[in-house]
Motif scaffolding. Structure first.
Motif, PDB file in Angstrom:
ATOM      1  N   LEU A   1     -20.473 100.542  54.431  1.00 14.79           N
ATOM      2  CA  LEU A   1     -20.847 101.139  55.841  1.00 14.79           C
ATOM      3  C   LEU A   1     -21.789 102.394  55.962  1.00 14.79           C
ATOM      4  O   LEU A   1     -22.634 102.412  57.145  1.00 14.79           O
ATOM      5  CB  LEU A   1     -19.391 101.642  56.496  1.00 14.79           C
ATOM      6  N   MET A   2     -22.045 102.995  54.834  1.00 14.06           N
ATOM      7  CA  MET A   2     -23.006 104.076  54.696  1.00 14.06           C
ATOM      8  C   MET A   2     -24.225 103.745  54.034  1.00 14.06           C
ATOM      9  O   MET A   2     -25.240 104.443  53.899  1.00 14.06           O
ATOM     10  CB  MET A   2     -22.583 105.348  54.125  1.00 14.06           C
ATOM     11  N   LYS A   3     -24.466 102.339  53.713  1.00 17.56           N
ATOM     12  CA  LYS A   3     -25.753 101.943  53.190  1.00 17.56           C
ATOM     13  C   LYS A   3     -26.724 101.721  54.322  1.00 17.56           C
ATOM     14  O   LYS A   3     -28.062 101.891  53.987  1.00 17.56           O
ATOM     15  CB  LYS A   3     -25.417 100.422  52.515  1.00 17.56           C
ATOM     16  N   LYS A   4     -26.411 101.442  55.524  1.00 17.41           N
ATOM     17  CA  LYS A   4     -27.302 101.188  56.663  1.00 17.41           C
ATOM     18  C   LYS A   4     -26.995 102.437  57.468  1.00 17.41           C
ATOM     19  O   LYS A   4     -25.730 102.734  57.795  1.00 17.41           O
ATOM     20  CB  LYS A   4     -27.432  99.895  57.505  1.00 17.41           C
ATOM     21  N   GLN A   5     -28.306 102.845  58.326  1.00 17.12           N
ATOM     22  CA  GLN A   5     -27.923 103.994  59.274  1.00 17.12           C
ATOM     23  C   GLN A   5     -27.076 103.844  60.022  1.00 17.12           C
ATOM     24  O   GLN A   5     -26.422 104.841  60.627  1.00 17.12           O
ATOM     25  CB  GLN A   5     -29.291 104.638  59.470  1.00 17.12           C
ATOM     26  N   ASP A   6     -26.819 102.682  60.747  1.00 19.35           N
ATOM     27  CA  ASP A   6     -25.996 102.370  61.768  1.00 19.35           C
ATOM     28  C   ASP A   6     -24.706 101.837  61.867  1.00 19.35           C
ATOM     29  O   ASP A   6     -23.939 101.651  62.803  1.00 19.35           O
ATOM     30  CB  ASP A   6     -26.845 101.585  62.924  1.00 19.35           C
ATOM     31  N   SER A   7     -24.493 101.224  60.424  1.00 25.49           N
ATOM     32  CA  SER A   7     -23.195 100.499  60.311  1.00 25.49           C
ATOM     33  C   SER A   7     -21.814 101.242  60.592  1.00 25.49           C
ATOM     34  O   SER A   7     -21.159 100.786  61.131  1.00 25.49           O
ATOM     35  CB  SER A   7     -23.279 100.126  58.764  1.00 25.49           C
ATOM     36  N   MET A   8     -21.798 102.879  60.252  1.00 20.80           N
ATOM     37  CA  MET A   8     -20.836 103.473  60.457  1.00 20.80           C
ATOM     38  C   MET A   8     -20.559 103.728  62.067  1.00 20.80           C
ATOM     39  O   MET A   8     -19.268 103.720  62.186  1.00 20.80           O
ATOM     40  CB  MET A   8     -20.871 104.983  59.572  1.00 20.80           C
ATOM     41  N   VAL A   9     -21.753 103.967  62.505  1.00 19.98           N
ATOM     42  CA  VAL A   9     -21.681 104.191  64.121  1.00 19.98           C
ATOM     43  C   VAL A   9     -21.200 102.675  64.847  1.00 19.98           C
ATOM     44  O   VAL A   9     -20.299 102.759  65.585  1.00 19.98           O
ATOM     45  CB  VAL A   9     -23.031 104.368  64.509  1.00 19.98           C
TER      46      VAL A   9
ATOM     47  N   PRO B   1     -20.550  94.424  65.445  1.00 29.68           N
ATOM     48  CA  PRO B   1     -20.612  95.160  66.870  1.00 29.68           C
ATOM     49  C   PRO B   1     -21.785  95.499  67.323  1.00 29.68           C
ATOM     50  O   PRO B   1     -22.587  95.941  66.604  1.00 29.68           O
ATOM     51  CB  PRO B   1     -19.667  96.298  66.402  1.00 29.68           C
ATOM     52  N   GLU B   2     -21.905  95.649  68.704  1.00 30.15           N
ATOM     53  CA  GLU B   2     -23.046  95.941  69.152  1.00 30.15           C
ATOM     54  C   GLU B   2     -22.753  97.761  69.453  1.00 30.15           C
ATOM     55  O   GLU B   2     -21.711  98.142  69.522  1.00 30.15           O
ATOM     56  CB  GLU B   2     -23.237  95.593  70.426  1.00 30.15           C
ATOM     57  N   LEU B   3     -23.996  98.387  69.553  1.00 26.23           N
ATOM     58  CA  LEU B   3     -23.856  99.658  69.871  1.00 26.23           C
ATOM     59  C   LEU B   3     -23.852 100.073  71.334  1.00 26.23           C
ATOM     60  O   LEU B   3     -24.384  99.464  72.036  1.00 26.23           O
ATOM     61  CB  LEU B   3     -25.094 100.415  69.411  1.00 26.23           C
ATOM     62  N   PRO B   4     -22.939 101.173  71.790  1.00 22.91           N
ATOM     63  CA  PRO B   4     -22.874 101.400  73.145  1.00 22.91           C
ATOM     64  C   PRO B   4     -24.192 102.011  73.656  1.00 22.91           C
ATOM     65  O   PRO B   4     -24.923 102.526  72.746  1.00 22.91           O
ATOM     66  CB  PRO B   4     -21.962 102.365  73.143  1.00 22.91           C
ATOM     67  N   SER B   5     -24.410 101.730  75.076  1.00 18.48           N
ATOM     68  CA  SER B   5     -25.737 102.201  75.406  1.00 18.48           C
ATOM     69  C   SER B   5     -25.376 103.071  76.960  1.00 18.48           C
ATOM     70  O   SER B   5     -24.779 102.621  77.721  1.00 18.48           O
ATOM     71  CB  SER B   5     -26.715 101.243  75.875  1.00 18.48           C
ATOM     72  N   PRO B   6     -25.582 104.443  76.693  1.00 14.96           N
ATOM     73  CA  PRO B   6     -26.235 105.371  75.707  1.00 14.96           C
ATOM     74  C   PRO B   6     -25.292 105.591  74.741  1.00 14.96           C
ATOM     75  O   PRO B   6     -24.129 105.496  74.970  1.00 14.96           O
ATOM     76  CB  PRO B   6     -26.746 106.404  76.585  1.00 14.96           C
TER      77      PRO B   6
END
Length: 425
Positions: free
Chosen positions: A322-330, A207-212
């Motif tokens: 999901l918590m191994k990488k900083q952005d995976s949970m997000v 999944p991509e992150l939303p911006s902003p």
């Protein structure tokens, strides 16, 4: 902090190995040892042997020191450090309790073995294939007769099919959060809103992150911190996302209405709830409630341990991944938010409002996930989720040992009670 020492089989042996063959693993005594514990110099062959209960005292101390050192290296306040250290002490106490339970189980197992030896001695002089069933029955004590009848009834009710941890009863699927290459081509993308940069395209289907990114501090005056019970609702939501992804083999948008219906069923205490306050007070409540809902949705017996325990362990493992990488949970919460947003447009008037409110709440959860990721607030969830997973694994191993012993006893007794065929001529 001590570092891991690896013995490379391709390289020439070091001074300590010169003049002798490569030793076996000190745990399993089957494989060659490729690693050496940096603390106690124990030789082991794999991560499984390193985490074996024989080495538990050393590994638990190592994990504790590693996390403590990580906390001290971060630019956190004294108050935050104290909170994290308190969590570590609680985690250590839970581990001590688990170790005590394991020791008690070992003592029980030793007593069971002694009982089995006594049983074998009593039947040593009897030919089980020719002996009369009444003679065999007479050699059993009253307690053994009762246990046999109970075990026979148990087997008739349960059948012979038992699934272990290696047979995870959910579809085979390799989720994106277990892909080690995620984020390897660029720096972690959770960053301050004013310094956002455009993400480059990647081949990985994650999944991509939303911006902003949503900013929780602009949504409310006093945002809930990592110590808030809201974190367990976030954990529950993340596990719902992981289950839905596995259930639909990653294609959660093939039938959006169907997927949203599953999410609404599993999240009726969180995203689709209109009740004020937080739904859960700890990770165990969040986990057990979700598994109850999944078992009900799959129309399975809630007490079916062969399905329930492996499902709990998989959900906890996914949440920890999901918590191994900083952005995976997000990314996970963002993907769920987008799913609900698209589902709102396709719902009929009866369900549209509920889905719309759930979408808004999921966006708030997304902002909370961003806030926690930026402030290292997921450490509490990570530590307690690890403790819960280890507790389940130890409990399941003990149950599996007892089940196998029961099956062996039933099998032995069935052989002993075969009907005697006599020659009537």
């Amino acid at each position: 902090m001590p570092s891991l020492r690896v013995i490379d089989q391709d390289d020439s042996p070091g001074e300590e190995l010169q003049g002798q063959d490569q030793p076996l693993c000190n745990i399993c005594q089957k494989q060659f040892s490729n690693y050496v514990c940096p603390r106690c110099n124990l030789r082991y062959c794999s991560l499984g042997c390193y985490k074996d209960l024989q080495h538990a005292d050393c590994t638990e101390s190592f994990y504790k020191d590693s996390i403590t050192e990580e906390i001290r290296s971060r630019g956190t306040s004294d108050e935050e450090k104290q909170k994290m250290l308190q969590l570590l002490r609680r985690f250590e106490a839970e581990n001590d309790q688990l170790a005590t339970t394991h020791n008690e189980e070992e003592m029980d197992e030793k007593e069971d073995n002694d009982s089995m030896d006594d049983l074998h001695d009593r039947f040593a002089t009897i030919d089980l294939d020719k002996a009369d069933s009444e003679a065999i029955w007479a050699l059993l004590s009253d307690q053994e007769r009762k246990e046999f009848e109970a075990l026979l009834q148990f087997q008739q009710q349960q059948g012979d099919s038992h699934e272990g941890l290696d047979d995870i009863p959910i579809p085979e699927y390799h989720p994106w959060w277990n892909n080690e290459t995620i984020g390897s081509n660029k720096k972690v993308v959770i960053q301050e809103l004013e310094n956002e940069q455009e993400e480059e395209e990647e081949e990985n289907t994650f999944p991509e992150l939303p911006s902003p990114l949503p900013d929780l501090q602009t949504m409310m005056k006093s945002p809930p911190g990592p110590e808030s019970d809201l974190v367990w609702s976030l954990m529950h939501t993340a596990m719902v996302y992981c289950y839905v992804m596995r259930h639909f083999l990653g294609d959660i948008r093939e039938d959006v209405k169907d997927t949203v219906a599953v999410v609404s069923t599993l999240c009726k205490a969180t995203l689709f709830s209109s009740t004020p306050g937080y739904a859960y007070r700890n990770p165990t409540e969040a986990l057990y409630d979700l598994v109850d809902e999944i078992m009900d949705y799959e129309e399975q017996e809630a007490s079916d341990r062969s399905r329930r325990v492996p499902l709990m362990i998989v959900l906890l493992e996914d949440c920890l991944s999901l918590m191994k990488k900083q952005d995976s949970m997000v990314r996970a919460i963002s993907d769920l938010w987008r799913l609900l947003e698209s589902g709102t447009k396709k719902m009929d008037k009866t369900h549209r409002n509920a889905c719309f409110l759930a979408t808004r709440k999921s966006y708030f959860y997304l902002g909370y996930a961003v806030y926690l990721s930026r402030n290292h607030g997921l450490e509490r969830v990570k530590v307690l989720a690890m403790a819960e997973k280890e507790r389940l694994v130890l409990e399941d191993q003990a149950f599996d040992r007892q089940r196998k012993a029961a099956e062996q006893a039933v099998e032995l007794q069935q052989k002993q009670t075969k009907p005697k065929i006599t020659n009537v001529l």
